[in-house]
Design an enzyme around this catalytic site. Sequence first.
Site, mmCIF file in Angstrom:
data_model
loop_
_atom_site.group_PDB
_atom_site.id
_atom_site.type_symbol
_atom_site.label_atom_id
_atom_site.label_comp_id
_atom_site.label_asym_id
_atom_site.label_seq_id
_atom_site.Cartn_x
_atom_site.Cartn_y
_atom_site.Cartn_z
ATOM 1 N N ASN A 167 -12.405 41.217 -10.886
ATOM 2 C CA ASN A 167 -11.121 40.782 -10.341
ATOM 3 C C ASN A 167 -10.954 41.362 -8.940
ATOM 4 O O ASN A 167 -11.529 42.406 -8.629
ATOM 5 C CB ASN A 167 -9.995 41.326 -11.245
ATOM 6 C CG ASN A 167 -8.609 40.963 -10.755
ATOM 7 O OD1 ASN A 167 -8.338 39.796 -10.428
ATOM 8 N ND2 ASN A 167 -7.723 41.938 -10.682
ATOM 9 N N HIS B 287 -7.976 42.762 -6.411
ATOM 10 C CA HIS B 287 -6.586 43.218 -6.448
ATOM 11 C C HIS B 287 -6.177 43.688 -5.053
ATOM 12 O O HIS B 287 -6.919 44.437 -4.404
ATOM 13 C CB HIS B 287 -6.437 44.363 -7.454
ATOM 14 C CG HIS B 287 -5.035 44.855 -7.562
ATOM 15 N ND1 HIS B 287 -4.074 44.173 -8.289
ATOM 16 C CD2 HIS B 287 -4.409 45.905 -6.995
ATOM 17 C CE1 HIS B 287 -2.916 44.813 -8.175
ATOM 18 N NE2 HIS B 287 -3.094 45.873 -7.396
ATOM 19 N N SER C 269 -9.207 45.888 -3.506
ATOM 20 C CA SER C 269 -10.257 46.427 -4.375
ATOM 21 C C SER C 269 -10.839 45.309 -5.232
ATOM 22 O O SER C 269 -10.095 44.487 -5.768
ATOM 23 C CB SER C 269 -9.682 47.479 -5.346
ATOM 24 O OG SER C 269 -8.934 48.460 -4.670
ATOM 25 N N ASP D 142 -5.575 46.312 -14.022
ATOM 26 C CA ASP D 142 -5.923 46.786 -12.680
ATOM 27 C C ASP D 142 -6.507 48.202 -12.702
ATOM 28 O O ASP D 142 -6.432 48.937 -11.709
ATOM 29 C CB ASP D 142 -4.709 46.731 -11.728
ATOM 30 C CG ASP D 142 -4.180 45.312 -11.560
ATOM 31 O OD1 ASP D 142 -4.984 44.366 -11.573
ATOM 32 O OD2 ASP D 142 -2.955 45.145 -11.412
#
Length: 226
Positions: free
Chosen positions: A112, A114, A141, A150
């Site tokens: 992912n 973020h 990130s 996260d």
Amino acid sequence: MSGGPRGGVVVLVSGRGSNLQAIINAVTNGELPADIRAVISSEPGAPALARARTAGIPTHVVNHRDFPARDQFEQALMQRIEAYRPQLVVLAGFMRILGKAFIDRYTGRLINIHPSLLPAFPGLNTHARALQSGASHHGASVHFVTHAVDGGPVIIQAAVPVLPDDVPETLAERVLMEEHRIFPKAIGWFLAGRLSIEDGRVLLDGQQRPEQGLHHPAAGHVPGAG
Ligand code: GRF
């Protein structure tokens, strides 16, 4: 990976799709040897879908509103993903929180992006929160997804300065440019088999990246680019 089969990737989106576009562009210009097999959106009207279609990538919508519970939504999502047998599943602005079954299935091959220097500012409204905190730096990130929202191991970060006149939108724009740079890079590392996780930390070519951990604004270090 020259000569070998190119890594299969499925990208999950919910919105604008500028990170998807950066990934597509990196593939198109030869920087990223990857095979984007499908783009799946949780939102029927996501502009990201048009970007995928323009690039000739198969698209699907799995709308969470069509399912009575998250579990069913995720089962449908997994079914769609599995049809493409991806090596890697990429969350590029995918705005649904994923549950246990999904994360367990893709652990170690689910990443992912973020918009903050994790562990600072998990969750939403990161740019406004960074401004409010008075941080001198903010950033983005790319991380492996785990059950901690996260909170998974960070692969790469990039920092930008917070400028005196910044509002959330200007800061977001500066961060986004970095997102577009680091996301294809992280995907390339993964597909080339260069990443591993040891004690909850990501290693590149078996080494810990020296700048990892230096980007946390609260840590008081002056961050370099990721
Ligand atoms: C990006 O800021 C990303 O970091 C966050 O959602 C936003 C998606 O933007 N997860 P886009 O859809 O890639 O343009």
